[in-house]
Design a protein around this motif. Structure first.
Motif, PDB file in Angstrom:
ATOM      1  N   LEU A 132       0.826  -1.207   0.000  1.00  0.00           N
ATOM      2  CA  LEU A 132       0.000   0.000   0.000  1.00  0.00           C
ATOM      3  C   LEU A 132       0.860   1.257   0.000  1.00  0.00           C
ATOM      4  N   PHE A 133       1.941   1.256   0.774  1.00  0.00           N
ATOM      5  CA  PHE A 133       2.853   2.401   0.780  1.00  0.00           C
ATOM      6  C   PHE A 133       3.473   2.593  -0.603  1.00  0.00           C
ATOM      7  N   PHE A 134       3.861   1.477  -1.234  1.00  0.00           N
ATOM      8  CA  PHE A 134       4.444   1.574  -2.575  1.00  0.00           C
ATOM      9  C   PHE A 134       3.434   2.179  -3.552  1.00  0.00           C
ATOM     10  N   LEU A 135       2.198   1.677  -3.523  1.00  0.00           N
ATOM     11  CA  LEU A 135       1.180   2.154  -4.453  1.00  0.00           C
ATOM     12  C   LEU A 135       0.803   3.597  -4.172  1.00  0.00           C
ATOM     13  N   ALA A 136       0.856   4.013  -2.896  1.00  0.00           N
ATOM     14  CA  ALA A 136       0.562   5.406  -2.562  1.00  0.00           C
ATOM     15  C   ALA A 136       1.569   6.352  -3.202  1.00  0.00           C
ATOM     16  N   VAL A 137       2.806   5.878  -3.368  1.00  0.00           N
ATOM     17  CA  VAL A 137       3.852   6.712  -3.948  1.00  0.00           C
ATOM     18  C   VAL A 137       3.955   6.513  -5.456  1.00  0.00           C
ATOM     19  N   ALA A 138       3.968   5.257  -5.905  1.00  0.00           N
ATOM     20  CA  ALA A 138       4.261   4.953  -7.317  1.00  0.00           C
ATOM     21  C   ALA A 138       3.082   4.345  -8.053  1.00  0.00           C
ATOM     22  N   GLY A 139       1.893   4.410  -7.470  1.00  0.00           N
ATOM     23  CA  GLY A 139       0.739   3.761  -8.079  1.00  0.00           C
ATOM     24  C   GLY A 139       0.291   4.374  -9.381  1.00  0.00           C
ATOM     25  N   THR A 140       0.663   5.626  -9.639  1.00  0.00           N
ATOM     26  CA  THR A 140       0.255   6.285 -10.877  1.00  0.00           C
ATOM     27  C   THR A 140       1.266   6.116 -11.999  1.00  0.00           C
ATOM     28  N   THR A 141       2.374   5.445 -11.750  1.00  0.00           N
ATOM     29  CA  THR A 141       3.424   5.278 -12.757  1.00  0.00           C
ATOM     30  C   THR A 141       3.186   4.018 -13.573  1.00  0.00           C
ATOM     31  N   GLU A 142       3.970   3.873 -14.642  1.00  0.00           N
ATOM     32  CA  GLU A 142       3.876   2.681 -15.481  1.00  0.00           C
ATOM     33  C   GLU A 142       4.401   1.436 -14.781  1.00  0.00           C
ATOM     34  N   GLN A 143       5.126   1.646 -13.676  1.00  0.00           N
ATOM     35  CA  GLN A 143       5.738   0.522 -12.976  1.00  0.00           C
ATOM     36  C   GLN A 143       4.969   0.129 -11.712  1.00  0.00           C
ATOM     37  N   ALA A 144       3.711   0.540 -11.618  1.00  0.00           N
ATOM     38  CA  ALA A 144       2.924   0.207 -10.430  1.00  0.00           C
ATOM     39  C   ALA A 144       2.826  -1.300 -10.221  1.00  0.00           C
ATOM     40  N   HIS A 145       2.944  -2.052 -11.312  1.00  0.00           N
ATOM     41  CA  HIS A 145       2.841  -3.506 -11.233  1.00  0.00           C
ATOM     42  C   HIS A 145       3.980  -4.124 -10.411  1.00  0.00           C
ATOM     43  N   ALA A 146       5.019  -3.343 -10.129  1.00  0.00           N
ATOM     44  CA  ALA A 146       6.177  -3.869  -9.392  1.00  0.00           C
ATOM     45  C   ALA A 146       5.996  -3.796  -7.882  1.00  0.00           C
ATOM     46  N   TRP A 147       4.763  -3.619  -7.405  1.00  0.00           N
ATOM     47  CA  TRP A 147       4.534  -3.525  -5.960  1.00  0.00           C
ATOM     48  C   TRP A 147       5.040  -4.765  -5.217  1.00  0.00           C
ATOM     49  N   GLY A 148       5.120  -5.900  -5.898  1.00  0.00           N
ATOM     50  CA  GLY A 148       5.582  -7.128  -5.236  1.00  0.00           C
ATOM     51  C   GLY A 148       7.022  -7.054  -4.772  1.00  0.00           C
ATOM     52  N   ALA A 149       7.779  -6.086  -5.290  1.00  0.00           N
ATOM     53  CA  ALA A 149       9.186  -5.971  -4.907  1.00  0.00           C
ATOM     54  C   ALA A 149       9.364  -5.529  -3.468  1.00  0.00           C
ATOM     55  N   VAL A 150       8.302  -5.033  -2.815  1.00  0.00           N
ATOM     56  CA  VAL A 150       8.460  -4.510  -1.454  1.00  0.00           C
ATOM     57  C   VAL A 150       7.817  -5.402  -0.398  1.00  0.00           C
ATOM     58  N   ILE A 151       7.283  -6.547  -0.779  1.00  0.00           N
ATOM     59  CA  ILE A 151       6.514  -7.321   0.197  1.00  0.00           C
ATOM     60  C   ILE A 151       7.337  -8.361   0.943  1.00  0.00           C
ATOM     61  N   SER A 152       8.506  -8.718   0.420  1.00  0.00           N
ATOM     62  CA  SER A 152       9.222  -9.856   1.004  1.00  0.00           C
ATOM     63  C   SER A 152      10.517  -9.439   1.682  1.00  0.00           C
ATOM     64  N   THR A 153      10.812 -10.109   2.771  1.00  0.00           N
ATOM     65  CA  THR A 153      12.054  -9.905   3.514  1.00  0.00           C
ATOM     66  C   THR A 153      13.072 -10.958   3.102  1.00  0.00           C
ATOM     67  N   ASP A 154      14.338 -10.555   2.989  1.00  0.00           N
ATOM     68  CA  ASP A 154      15.396 -11.514   2.687  1.00  0.00           C
ATOM     69  C   ASP A 154      15.825 -12.199   3.981  1.00  0.00           C
TER      70      ASP A 154
END
Length: 622
Positions: A132-154
């Motif tokens: 949700l934080f990612f989409l709040a910032v980058a949700g209007t860009t062409e790369q909004a589909h990349a929200w999955g990059a922020v959900i997982s911990t290494d």
């Protein structure tokens, strides 16, 4: 030699498996190995960044873009070296994750619903809130589909960083974070399967499911399981690749088909019999049978984890980092990233979203009574762990690769992941240092909660002996039964220098008669026969009904009516409960657990190891 030993190795399936607490092991073996794994991953990352920014930077992309061609008859496949790593070799990484998820759900922390409630709910929030934080910032860009990059911990970086900068006495936080990481992994894998698999072809997908069903059925083969697993797993991967589902998920699916179970008493006894036969009459036949029996006593899940984990940790993950972390850090790339909503969306998701989501949810769950934190675990410590969870390296870079096609956007996203991971590390360090200063921690589980009391405890040996060995055990646990041989040997070596104390830790979730057996021992203690009763309980672990216990009392010459009265008394029940509550305060959940003096003993508990540890404790105190 007595009766001949049949060399059949078909797996036995007892009606009720013995589930000793010792079968529940930590996800990682220890702090030094965790630091080594994280260090290798960091080194590979630095090498990739250095390579990509060196005078030979052009060779970085050229090398990883090298095409590999596979041709079989008229069939041809082309794949770049980077995609071979990401789509092929990384399958082993996802296979290892799947094995760990299966084990934790079946035998590990996630089997205890009350313990798992807080980290599980926090993990779900740690998946949703960052997105949700990612989409709040980058949700209007062409790369909004990349929200999955922020959900997982290494996880590798997480536990390595915790070992380096973690707070004092981090054991409970570590278990909390590893439990959280299991749910985190499941969520990330689900996101990849649902949102990052395109143009799914139904027939290849059905074929992959058929291969997976074959993997499940392999457990019933009497021989040849290894080759069968290999052939069917390769088939499942190829079919899933052809189906359009990301092929690395085949690794997870295969792992979930692998059986996992605790060591079963009959299998362990069988292995002991065959090993004894080999010792008495060495031969290749007995050696092969003993080897097969030893392997059969441990589940395929645990054997595969042991076999593959070093390759995943020390080869696969560093290789992935080398292939994907090479971001150019020139002024143009950094400037473009700093002006990119994609970059800031990743920072917001990993650094802020993870911290807020996990910490706030933990506070809410605890305040509402839906779950409680384990002894010694505070909200401040959870906050530090939540900050550390913002290190989203491996799966974050993996999703960047499959979610973003534009090379420039990929570079911005990768740079964001690297920066976010570094910021999360620094934020966690600050939180841990501040929380330890404001609220100094108290060790949990490392020190004996209740000192030895000669008036209360069951002591073998002089009550004033200079050395003390305390065992928390369960009379229905087969490993406690075998540990008695170690204890007898330790007592024979140390003589009057040692006092040995038994305390109760009945594992009621896995041993139906553990509490009754403990109460029987306490009732026998009322007639000065505690350890004598204990020997009978260990010798008859399959017969611990109340009638059996009364029979053992008569066998020892005890007053049967008094025994039964004491067995049902509140005093005896409270005595067993007191030991169990002490164990809970110290967060003990496996048997046997030993204390040398007042310090918890970790590691092997064979006689030689215990003697060495006891002697070392005397040298340290002198």
């Amino acid at each position: 030699m007595g009766e001949p030993i049949e060399l059949s190795t078909a797996p036995s399936r007892p009606d009720r498996p013995a589930r000793p607490g010792r079968s529940r092991r930590p996800r990682f073996s220890g702090g030094s190995s965790e630091r080594t794994a994280a260090g290798l991953l960091l080194l590979a990352t630095l090498v990739a960044i250095t390579w990509a920014n060196s005078p030979m930077s052009a060779t970085y992309d050229e090398f990883w873009s090298t095409e590999i061609e596979l041709a079989v008859g008229s069939f041809e496949a082309h794949i770049s070296l980077r995609h071979l790593v990401n789509d092929g070799i990384m399958t082993l990484f996802f296979f290892a994750i799947g094995l760990e998820v299966k084990r934790e759900i079946t035998l590990g922390e996630l089997t205890d619903r009350s313990r798992a409630m807080v980290p599980v709910i926090a993990a779900v929030a740690g998946l949703v809130v960052p997105a949700l934080f990612f989409l709040a910032v980058a949700g209007t860009t062409e790369q909004a589909h990349a929200w999955g990059a922020v959900i997982s911990t290494d996880t590798a970086f997480l536990v390595g960083a915790l070992a380096v900068i973690g707070p004092k006495f981090p054991a409970r936080l570590r278990i909390f974070l590893l439990t959280l990481a299991v749910v985190d992994d499941v969520g990330a894998l689900g996101a990849i399967a649902i949102f990052y698999s395109d143009d799914i072809q139904i027939w290849p997908l059905l074929l992959s499911i058929a291969f997976l069903a074959g993997v499940f059925l392999v457990r019933y083969l009497p021989v040849g399981r290894g080759p069968a697993y290999a052939v069917l797993s390769i088939g499942a991967w190829v079919a899933m690749y052809a189906s359009g589902v990301h092929p690395t998920l085949a690794g997870v699916a295969i792992a979930l088909m692998i059986p996992v179970f605790p060591p079963r008493r009959r299998d362990v006894e069988r292995a002991v019999e065959l090993t004894t036969a080999f010792r008495q009459s060495p031969s290749s036949e007995y050696a092969a049978a003993a080897t097969r029996s030893l392997r059969a006593s441990i589940s395929e899940n645990e054997r595969l984890q042991t076999a593959y984990s070093p390759y995943v940790t020390y080869i696969v993950l560093p290789l992935f980092a080398l292939a994907n972390a090479g971001v150019r850090l020139d002024a143009e790339t950094v400037g473009a990233a700093l002006g990119s909503l994609l970059f800031w969306g990743i920072i917001a998701g990993l650094v802020v979203g993870k911290f807020v989501g996990i910490t706030a949810t933990t506070a809410i769950v605890r305040a509402t009574g839906l779950g409680t934190l384990a002894p010694g675990l505070t909200l401040a410590r959870v906050a530090g762990g939540a900050a550390l969870s913002g290190i989203g390296f491996t799966i974050s870079l993996f999703i960047v690769d499959i979610a973003i096609d534009d090379p420039l956007a990929q570079a911005e996203a990768r740079f964001g992941v690297l920066v976010a991971s570094a910021v999360a590390f620094l934020l966690a360090w600050v939180v841990f240092r501040v929380s330890d200063r404001l609220q100094p921690p108290v060790p949990v589980g490392g020190t004996l909660a209740r000192p030895v009391d000669p008036e209360r405890d069951h002591i073998r040996g002089p009550v004033d002996a200079p050395l003390t060995l305390v065992e928390y055990g369960d009379f229905e646990c087969p490993f406690c039964s075998r540990a008695t041989g170690s204890i007898d040997h330790v007592r024979s070596v140390l003589g009057d220098d040692l006092r040995y104390v038994w305390r109760h830790l009945p594992l009621t979730e896995v041993h139906d008669h553990a509490v009754d057996a403990a109460r029987a021992a306490e009732a026998a203690a009322k007639q000065d026969a505690f350890y004598e009763m204990g020997q009978l309980l260990f010798a008859n672990q399959d017969r611990l009904e109340v009638d059996d216990l009364c029979g053992y009392a008569e066998q020892l010459g005890l007053d049967p009516e008094r025994f039964l009265e004491d067995f049902n008394s509140t005093e005896v029940a409270n005595r067993v409960t007191d030991d169990a509550l002490d164990a809970e305060v110290m967060d003990l959940h496996s048997t046997p657990t030993f204390f040398i003096g007042e310090k918890r003993h970790k590691g092997h508990y064979d006689a030689a190891t215990l003697v060495e540890a006891l002697r070392a404790s005397r040298e340290q105190s002198s």
